[in-house]
Design a protein around this motif. Sequence first.
Motif, PDB file in Angstrom:
ATOM      1  N   VAL A   4       0.857  -1.175   0.000  1.00 43.17           N
ATOM      2  CA  VAL A   4       0.000   0.000   0.000  1.00 43.17           C
ATOM      3  C   VAL A   4       0.902   1.237   0.000  1.00 43.17           C
ATOM      4  CG1 VAL A   4      -1.743   1.284   1.258  1.00 43.17           C
ATOM      5  CG2 VAL A   4      -1.810  -1.230   1.238  1.00 43.17           C
ATOM      6  N   ALA A   5       0.677   2.111  -0.956  1.00 42.48           N
ATOM      7  CA  ALA A   5       1.504   3.309  -1.079  1.00 42.48           C
ATOM      8  C   ALA A   5       0.744   4.521  -0.568  1.00 42.48           C
ATOM      9  CB  ALA A   5       1.901   3.530  -2.534  1.00 42.48           C
ATOM     10  N   GLN A   6       1.440   5.336   0.215  1.00 43.55           N
ATOM     11  CA  GLN A   6       0.832   6.561   0.739  1.00 43.55           C
ATOM     12  C   GLN A   6       1.768   7.740   0.503  1.00 43.55           C
ATOM     13  OE1 GLN A   6      -0.665   4.680   4.866  1.00 43.55           O
ATOM     14  NE2 GLN A   6      -1.385   6.785   4.526  1.00 43.55           N
ATOM     15  N   CYS A  23      -3.622   7.622  -1.320  1.00 43.82           N
ATOM     16  CA  CYS A  23      -3.347   6.223  -1.045  1.00 43.82           C
ATOM     17  C   CYS A  23      -3.611   5.392  -2.292  1.00 43.82           C
ATOM     18  CB  CYS A  23      -4.249   5.729   0.088  1.00 43.82           C
ATOM     19  SG  CYS A  23      -4.167   3.942   0.372  1.00 43.82           S
ATOM     20  N   ASN A  24      -2.669   4.514  -2.602  1.00 42.43           N
ATOM     21  CA  ASN A  24      -2.854   3.545  -3.679  1.00 42.43           C
ATOM     22  C   ASN A  24      -2.807   2.148  -3.064  1.00 42.43           C
ATOM     23  OD1 ASN A  24      -3.238   2.567  -6.249  1.00 42.43           O
ATOM     24  ND2 ASN A  24      -1.057   2.545  -6.729  1.00 42.43           N
ATOM     25  N   THR A  76      -8.270   9.496  -1.832  1.00 43.21           N
ATOM     26  CA  THR A  76      -7.747  10.737  -1.258  1.00 43.21           C
ATOM     27  C   THR A  76      -8.516  11.076   0.003  1.00 43.21           C
ATOM     28  OG1 THR A  76      -7.197  11.559  -3.464  1.00 43.21           O
ATOM     29  CG2 THR A  76      -7.249  13.163  -1.688  1.00 43.21           C
ATOM     30  N   LEU A  77      -7.804  11.449   1.042  1.00 45.03           N
ATOM     31  CA  LEU A  77      -8.396  11.927   2.288  1.00 45.03           C
ATOM     32  C   LEU A  77      -8.017  13.391   2.449  1.00 45.03           C
ATOM     33  CD1 LEU A  77      -9.799  11.289   5.083  1.00 45.03           C
ATOM     34  CD2 LEU A  77      -7.480  10.894   5.962  1.00 45.03           C
ATOM     35  N   LYS A  78      -9.013  14.244   2.650  1.00 44.65           N
ATOM     36  CA  LYS A  78      -8.758  15.677   2.786  1.00 44.65           C
ATOM     37  C   LYS A  78      -9.238  16.189   4.137  1.00 44.65           C
ATOM     38  CE  LYS A  78      -9.241  16.602  -2.174  1.00 44.65           C
ATOM     39  NZ  LYS A  78      -9.997  17.330  -3.220  1.00 44.65           N
ATOM     40  N   ILE A  79      -8.485  17.134   4.665  1.00 45.49           N
ATOM     41  CA  ILE A  79      -8.871  17.802   5.900  1.00 45.49           C
ATOM     42  C   ILE A  79      -8.878  19.299   5.617  1.00 45.49           C
ATOM     43  CG2 ILE A  79      -8.392  18.118   8.359  1.00 45.49           C
ATOM     44  CD1 ILE A  79      -6.604  15.635   8.246  1.00 45.49           C
ATOM     45  N   TYR A  90      -2.021   9.173   9.692  1.00 41.94           N
ATOM     46  CA  TYR A  90      -3.161   8.717   8.898  1.00 41.94           C
ATOM     47  C   TYR A  90      -2.713   7.497   8.111  1.00 41.94           C
ATOM     48  CZ  TYR A  90      -5.453  12.795  10.572  1.00 41.94           C
ATOM     49  OH  TYR A  90      -6.015  13.718  11.424  1.00 41.94           O
ATOM     50  N   LEU A  91      -3.319   6.371   8.465  1.00 40.12           N
ATOM     51  CA  LEU A  91      -2.936   5.086   7.882  1.00 40.12           C
ATOM     52  C   LEU A  91      -3.975   4.657   6.858  1.00 40.12           C
ATOM     53  CD1 LEU A  91      -1.978   3.298  11.196  1.00 40.12           C
ATOM     54  CD2 LEU A  91      -0.382   3.800   9.355  1.00 40.12           C
ATOM     55  N   CYS A  92      -3.490   4.325   5.683  1.00 38.80           N
ATOM     56  CA  CYS A  92      -4.347   3.729   4.677  1.00 38.80           C
ATOM     57  C   CYS A  92      -4.077   2.229   4.658  1.00 38.80           C
ATOM     58  CB  CYS A  92      -4.055   4.336   3.306  1.00 38.80           C
ATOM     59  SG  CYS A  92      -5.058   3.628   1.972  1.00 38.80           S
TER      60      CYS A  92
END
Lengths: 115, 108
Positions: A4-6, A23-24, A76-79, A90-92
């Motif tokens: 898993v790539a972040q 995250c991929n 994608t996670l956005k804040i 933040y873990l994917c």
Amino acid sequence: EAGVAQSPRYKIIEKRQSVAFWCNPISGHATLYWYQQILGQGQKLLIQFQNNGVVDDSQLPKDRFSAERLKGVDSTLKIQPAKLEDSAVYLCASSFSRVSGNTIYFGEGSWLTVV
Amino acid sequence: TQLLEQSPQFLSIQEGENLTVYCNSSSVFSSLQWYRQEPGEGPVLLVTVVTGGEVKKLKRLTFQFGDARKDSSLHITAAQPGDTGLYLCAGFTDKLIFGTGTRLQVFP
């Protein structure tokens, strides 16, 4: 097999700014998770996707956090806007399916510091 | 709210000592997993236990799932500095719930 790539690995921003994490997952994994890990507080599931649909986002602070997985692959996670208490890792993660006992593979995490 | 409490929260021991980490909940889980997370890395799965009372061994690590599938333990025999890290249990109901974590430091 690629993991898993972040990205990015590390980010420092000021409060009220915005940030996005990418995250991929592992190829072929239908289930994708975003976790927030705060030292001393454990690990909280923010959102879980099954392909491009949301399975669980009950603990996602929707007034400031958003996540998408438009094509059922990367996410994608956005804040926006960030608060001091958003400082965390933040873990994917991804898994082949969401059934019990499935192996979940984690990325190395994106470390966010909000100052 | 489902909670998985781990104890102890922190543990510092000398190389060669034995230790046990506990993971407890009031919820029943269909399976339970243990992960280890090293500094700067994501958690890595160590083991999955499914059956109540199940015991699994992984070299010096012994994992046990409680008979009622509400609790689990991790026992490490003759700890080594390479065992240092954050140990997380995670129980599966309709989703995976992570424990509060046990941070282990093994000194040479």
